[in-house]
Design a protein around this motif. Structure first.
Motif, PDB file in Angstrom:
ATOM      1  N   TYR A 487       0.943  -1.108   0.096  1.00  0.00           N
ATOM      2  CA  TYR A 487       0.025   0.079   0.051  1.00  0.00           C
ATOM      3  C   TYR A 487       0.919   1.345  -0.098  1.00  0.00           C
ATOM      4  O   TYR A 487       0.633   2.396  -0.647  1.00  0.00           O
ATOM      5  CB  TYR A 487      -0.786   0.036   1.395  1.00  0.00           C
ATOM      6  CG  TYR A 487      -2.045   1.162   1.100  1.00  0.00           C
ATOM      7  CD1 TYR A 487      -3.167   0.981   0.381  1.00  0.00           C
ATOM      8  CD2 TYR A 487      -1.671   2.151   2.215  1.00  0.00           C
ATOM      9  CE1 TYR A 487      -3.896   2.031   0.545  1.00  0.00           C
ATOM     10  CE2 TYR A 487      -2.666   3.219   2.283  1.00  0.00           C
ATOM     11  CZ  TYR A 487      -3.460   3.438   1.204  1.00  0.00           C
ATOM     12  OH  TYR A 487      -4.492   4.352   1.417  1.00  0.00           O
ATOM     13  N   ARG A 488       1.935   1.269   0.858  1.00  0.00           N
ATOM     14  CA  ARG A 488       2.854   2.437   0.953  1.00  0.00           C
ATOM     15  C   ARG A 488       3.818   2.678  -0.330  1.00  0.00           C
ATOM     16  O   ARG A 488       3.923   3.744  -0.737  1.00  0.00           O
ATOM     17  CB  ARG A 488       3.634   2.445   2.152  1.00  0.00           C
ATOM     18  CG  ARG A 488       2.891   2.485   3.449  1.00  0.00           C
ATOM     19  CD  ARG A 488       3.707   2.205   4.564  1.00  0.00           C
ATOM     20  NE  ARG A 488       3.216   2.052   5.970  1.00  0.00           N
ATOM     21  CZ  ARG A 488       3.611   1.686   7.045  1.00  0.00           C
ATOM     22  NH1 ARG A 488       4.952   1.341   7.084  1.00  0.00           N
ATOM     23  NH2 ARG A 488       2.961   1.416   7.998  1.00  0.00           N
ATOM     24  N   GLN A 490       2.819   1.764  -3.210  1.00  0.00           N
ATOM     25  CA  GLN A 490       1.900   2.037  -4.268  1.00  0.00           C
ATOM     26  C   GLN A 490       1.741   3.891  -4.129  1.00  0.00           C
ATOM     27  O   GLN A 490       1.680   4.233  -5.274  1.00  0.00           O
ATOM     28  CB  GLN A 490       0.718   1.559  -4.476  1.00  0.00           C
ATOM     29  CG  GLN A 490      -0.320   1.511  -5.598  1.00  0.00           C
ATOM     30  CD  GLN A 490      -1.409   0.879  -5.604  1.00  0.00           C
ATOM     31  OE1 GLN A 490      -2.278   0.801  -4.458  1.00  0.00           O
ATOM     32  NE2 GLN A 490      -1.738   0.020  -6.474  1.00  0.00           N
ATOM     33  N   THR A 491       1.771   4.476  -3.155  1.00  0.00           N
ATOM     34  CA  THR A 491       1.807   5.525  -2.804  1.00  0.00           C
ATOM     35  C   THR A 491       3.097   6.268  -3.468  1.00  0.00           C
ATOM     36  O   THR A 491       2.991   7.377  -4.174  1.00  0.00           O
ATOM     37  CB  THR A 491       1.924   5.962  -1.299  1.00  0.00           C
ATOM     38  OG1 THR A 491       0.829   5.310  -0.559  1.00  0.00           O
ATOM     39  CG2 THR A 491       1.695   7.500  -0.948  1.00  0.00           C
ATOM     40  N   VAL A 493       4.586   5.111  -6.071  1.00  0.00           N
ATOM     41  CA  VAL A 493       4.426   5.393  -7.534  1.00  0.00           C
ATOM     42  C   VAL A 493       3.421   6.185  -7.940  1.00  0.00           C
ATOM     43  O   VAL A 493       3.312   6.889  -9.047  1.00  0.00           O
ATOM     44  CB  VAL A 493       3.639   3.902  -8.112  1.00  0.00           C
ATOM     45  CG1 VAL A 493       3.487   3.836  -9.562  1.00  0.00           C
ATOM     46  CG2 VAL A 493       4.595   2.769  -7.699  1.00  0.00           C
ATOM     47  N   THR A 494       2.280   6.669  -7.154  1.00  0.00           N
ATOM     48  CA  THR A 494       1.220   7.585  -7.361  1.00  0.00           C
ATOM     49  C   THR A 494       1.918   8.859  -7.273  1.00  0.00           C
ATOM     50  O   THR A 494       1.613   9.614  -8.334  1.00  0.00           O
ATOM     51  CB  THR A 494       0.493   7.749  -6.348  1.00  0.00           C
ATOM     52  OG1 THR A 494      -0.459   6.239  -6.169  1.00  0.00           O
ATOM     53  CG2 THR A 494      -0.715   8.680  -6.316  1.00  0.00           C
ATOM     54  N   TYR A 495       3.082   9.305  -6.472  1.00  0.00           N
ATOM     55  CA  TYR A 495       3.770  10.568  -6.668  1.00  0.00           C
ATOM     56  C   TYR A 495       4.701  10.505  -7.690  1.00  0.00           C
ATOM     57  O   TYR A 495       5.778  11.308  -7.578  1.00  0.00           O
ATOM     58  CB  TYR A 495       4.081  10.943  -5.256  1.00  0.00           C
ATOM     59  CG  TYR A 495       2.979  11.113  -4.162  1.00  0.00           C
ATOM     60  CD1 TYR A 495       2.428  12.641  -4.135  1.00  0.00           C
ATOM     61  CD2 TYR A 495       2.661  10.508  -3.460  1.00  0.00           C
ATOM     62  CE1 TYR A 495       1.376  12.831  -3.487  1.00  0.00           C
ATOM     63  CE2 TYR A 495       1.567  10.578  -2.487  1.00  0.00           C
ATOM     64  CZ  TYR A 495       0.867  11.964  -2.487  1.00  0.00           C
ATOM     65  OH  TYR A 495      -0.150  12.276  -1.689  1.00  0.00           O
ATOM     66  N   HIS A 496       4.940   9.382  -8.573  1.00  0.00           N
ATOM     67  CA  HIS A 496       5.924   9.434  -9.475  1.00  0.00           C
ATOM     68  C   HIS A 496       7.550   9.605  -8.779  1.00  0.00           C
ATOM     69  O   HIS A 496       8.422  10.383  -9.394  1.00  0.00           O
ATOM     70  CB  HIS A 496       6.000  10.428 -10.508  1.00  0.00           C
ATOM     71  CG  HIS A 496       4.473  10.693 -11.333  1.00  0.00           C
ATOM     72  ND1 HIS A 496       4.335   9.632 -12.182  1.00  0.00           N
ATOM     73  CD2 HIS A 496       3.179  11.203 -11.291  1.00  0.00           C
ATOM     74  CE1 HIS A 496       3.071   9.535 -12.515  1.00  0.00           C
ATOM     75  NE2 HIS A 496       2.538  10.790 -12.138  1.00  0.00           N
ATOM     76  N   SER A 497       7.706   8.834  -7.516  1.00  0.00           N
ATOM     77  CA  SER A 497       8.852   9.041  -7.066  1.00  0.00           C
ATOM     78  C   SER A 497       9.949   8.234  -7.793  1.00  0.00           C
ATOM     79  O   SER A 497      11.347   8.655  -7.522  1.00  0.00           O
ATOM     80  CB  SER A 497       8.836   8.059  -5.715  1.00  0.00           C
ATOM     81  OG  SER A 497       7.833   8.581  -4.929  1.00  0.00           O
ATOM     82  N   ASP A 563      -5.819  -4.298 -11.004  1.00  0.00           N
ATOM     83  CA  ASP A 563      -5.940  -3.295 -10.013  1.00  0.00           C
ATOM     84  C   ASP A 563      -5.990  -3.939  -8.680  1.00  0.00           C
ATOM     85  O   ASP A 563      -6.962  -4.623  -8.253  1.00  0.00           O
ATOM     86  CB  ASP A 563      -6.992  -2.365 -10.407  1.00  0.00           C
ATOM     87  CG  ASP A 563      -6.766  -1.194  -9.324  1.00  0.00           C
ATOM     88  OD1 ASP A 563      -5.859  -0.946  -8.627  1.00  0.00           O
ATOM     89  OD2 ASP A 563      -7.821  -0.078  -9.387  1.00  0.00           O
ATOM     90  N   THR A 565      -5.735  -2.097  -5.734  1.00  0.00           N
ATOM     91  CA  THR A 565      -5.806  -1.107  -4.792  1.00  0.00           C
ATOM     92  C   THR A 565      -6.490  -1.553  -3.704  1.00  0.00           C
ATOM     93  O   THR A 565      -6.193  -1.224  -2.243  1.00  0.00           O
ATOM     94  CB  THR A 565      -6.306  -0.010  -5.419  1.00  0.00           C
ATOM     95  OG1 THR A 565      -5.464   0.404  -6.651  1.00  0.00           O
ATOM     96  CG2 THR A 565      -6.125   1.273  -4.363  1.00  0.00           C
TER      97      THR A 565
END
Length: 594
Positions: A487-488, A490-491, A493-497, A563, A565
């Motif tokens: 879960y973290r 994926q966070t 990836v969401t912020y394009h790290s 997905d 999520t």
């Protein structure tokens, strides 16, 4: 427009463009000649000492004059024949710290501080000053100075709190509080190899050990929204207490997971992982014989887990009787508040940022005043002093957060999960990503502190060892919070790290590259096939530099097709519920565990 005959500069040809791009690719990368360590290893302990002080603090000459007025002999302190006289002088003035007269007590403390800092005599150079600082602090420790300093520090803390109503905003913290904080820091820094002293720093059976006095100060700062303490000194002392009281990462790793205080074994791999290893080997060799008979020389982590094969897992196993366990038990009711104030202060310090004196402070941070201890009597501190202060604060706080995760993981996985969740709730991941969102040169360049010239002589580029430590600490913090947590991750990836981590992976330093590649390895399974195709060189670097893990599936495409999520969110909620149930079972009297 038609190009004039013979004019070769008015247009950019394809050949010139190709040549410019090639030259840019061949540019020498930024070289960072630092090694990550728990202390500034580049200058022994000189920088560690200098960072504890602000330029506006009382002059060194004041302590020197006080010492010379109290030193009873006409000969120098360094005289080889003054050994007994030195010991008697220290014992006498340690007893004077218990006097009721404030002037006498302060004079003795300033004379002892002059000795603890190393002699500033003309015959002593910097190397000799460090030698005498070590010698004098060992004499102080032998004479039992820690007890005297701690009592005076606690008394000064209580006096500062009682005078809070009489102090206006922006006034510097109490002089005595700084004085005894300086004495404690020097004593700890030069005697960190004394097991008795380091055990006393975090001892849970004392009425008030230093680490819990510092926690009380952080809680008071959080509750009253006023800065009557030298917060930078509090943070740095807190860091040294955790570092020397419980040990560093190297001591945990090289000690094969043995706690430094109680010699309790710490299992690095669970019994379930050993079972998976055993079953996979059996399937590969098509055999049914016992692992203990087939492989006598197992890797150390699996050899430890073999003894716990029939033991309950971490969700049912209770806490271990380690030194950190007692600390965790007493910290638990206040863990959330302590974490929030550390995170808020770190946000206010803007770690690894380019300092802008005109930058506005967010309204949510208006109540914080972390610059009061560097406020000079003649006005506002310079921009360089403010940036230096923020850099040191960022280094200390990031080191404290990493140590809390390291020692909680070595003690119990459920404790680690709880500490990590508290940090995530305090927006630690977003804070770290915000701090890392810049190029390496901007992250590490600083106008102050220890500077090192880089490989590009034509560019006036310098980097700070203090900011280097902060950068590595933030990468380690991010890696520990996201490792094994879908879960973290994926966070991230969401912020394009992956963009900023790829930039850090190209840094000219092995430690920065290692932790950047570890984070990329965690994220690869959530990145698309197009990203993998265009970043095969980066994936190859992960293979080369990151140690492989048994049953590693980081290149799996399972999460790319559908997905997950909701499944990850459900998994996260189940983990949090397990952690909460475990804490309610073993710490029923503690609060704020939810």
């Amino acid at each position: 427009m038609r190009q004039r005959a013979g004019d070769t500069t008015s247009s950019l040809t394809m050949a010139k463009l190709r040549q410019a791009v090639t030259a840019e690719k061949k540019k020498i990368p930024l070289h960072i000649p630092f090694c990550y360590a728990d202390h500034d290893a580049t200058t022994d302990l000189r920088n560690e000492t200098d960072e504890f002080y602000a330029s506006c603090e009382f002059a060194h000459s004041t302590c020197a004059r006080t010492f010379r007025s109290l030193w009873p002999s006409a000969t120098s302190w360094c005289d080889p024949d003054n050994g007994s006289l030195r010991q008697a002088f220290i014992e006498t003035h340690l007893e004077h710290l218990d006097r009721a007269v404030v002037v006498d007590r302060r004079s003795s403390a300033m004379a002892l501080l002059y000795l603890a800092q190393g002699l500033g005599e003309p015959e002593c150079d910097k190397a000799q000053q460090q030698v005498w600082a070590k010698t004098n602090n060992q004499l102080l420790n032998y004479a039992g100075a820690y007890t005297h300093f701690l009592q005076c520090f606690h008394t000064a803390k209580c006096q500062a709190e009682s005078q809070k109503s009489q102090m206006s905003d922006g006034i510097t913290a109490d002089h005595d509080l700084r004085l005894y904080a300086n004495l404690l820091y020097m004593l700890i820094l030069h005697n960190h190899d004394d097991e008795d002293l380091t055990a006393d720093l975090v001892h849970c059976q004392q009425p008030k050990s230093l680490v819990f006095i510092l926690i009380d100060m952080l809680l008071y700062y959080n509750d009253h929204r006023t800065n009557i303490y030298p917060l930078k000194k509090v943070v740095l002392l807190f860091w040294k207490c955790l570092l020397y009281g419980f040990g560093n990462q190297k001591q945990i790793s090289h000690g094969n997971g043995v706690d430094t205080q109680n010699n309790n074994p710490v299992v690095k791999h669970s019994a379930q992982e050993y079972q998976m290893f055993s079953e996979s080997v059996k399937q590969y060799h098509q055999t049914r014989f016992s692992m203990s008979r087939a492989y006598d020389d197992l890797p150390v982590p699996f050899a430890e887990a073999r003894g716990l094969l029939r033991a309950p897992d971490d969700t049912t196993r209770g806490p271990t009787a380690t030194g950190f366990e007692g600390f965790y038990y007493l910290l638990l009711p206040h863990l959330r508040k302590v974490t929030i104030i550390l995170m808020t202060t770190l946000l206010h310090a803007k770690p690894l940022s380019t300092f802008s004196p005109d930058a506005a402070v967010p309204s949510a941070l208006d109540h914080l005043d972390i610059m009061s201890e560097i406020m000079a009597d003649d006005g506002i501190p310079s921009d360089v002093e403010r940036r230096r202060h923020f850099d040191i604060m960022s280094k200390g706080i990031s080191a404290v957060l990493v140590l809390l995760l390291v020692h909680s993981r070595a003690n119990s996985k459920m404790q680690f999960e709880h500490v990590g969740q508290v940090m995530v709730d305090a927006k630690a991941i977003l804070l770290v990503l915000k701090a890392l969102n810049n190029d390496v040169q901007a992250l590490l360049s600083s106008p102050s502190l220890l500077l090192c010239d880089l490989r590009q002589p034509e560019e006036d580029v310098r980097i700070s060892y203090c900011r280097f430590l902060t950068l590595v600490n933030l990468l380690r913090l991010l890696q520990k919070l996201t490792k094994g947590n879908h879960y973290r991750t994926q966070t991230l990836v969401t912020y394009h790290s992956q963009v900023l981590l790829k930039r850090l992976a190209r840094a000219g330093n092995e430690t920065i590259r290692l932790y950047a590649l570890k984070l990329i390895k965690t994220m690869v399974k959530f990145l698309g096939r197009r990203w993998r195709t265009s970043n095969m060189g980066l994936i190859s670097e992960v293979y080369l530099y990151v140690t492989p893990v048994f049953m590693d599936d980081w290149l799996s495409t399972t999460f790319l097709d559908t997905d997950h999520t909701k499944a990850f969110l459900r998994e996260e909620e189940e983990r949090q519920q397990q952690v909460q149930n475990w804490h309610e079972q073993w710490y029923p009297s503690s609060t704020n565990t939810k």
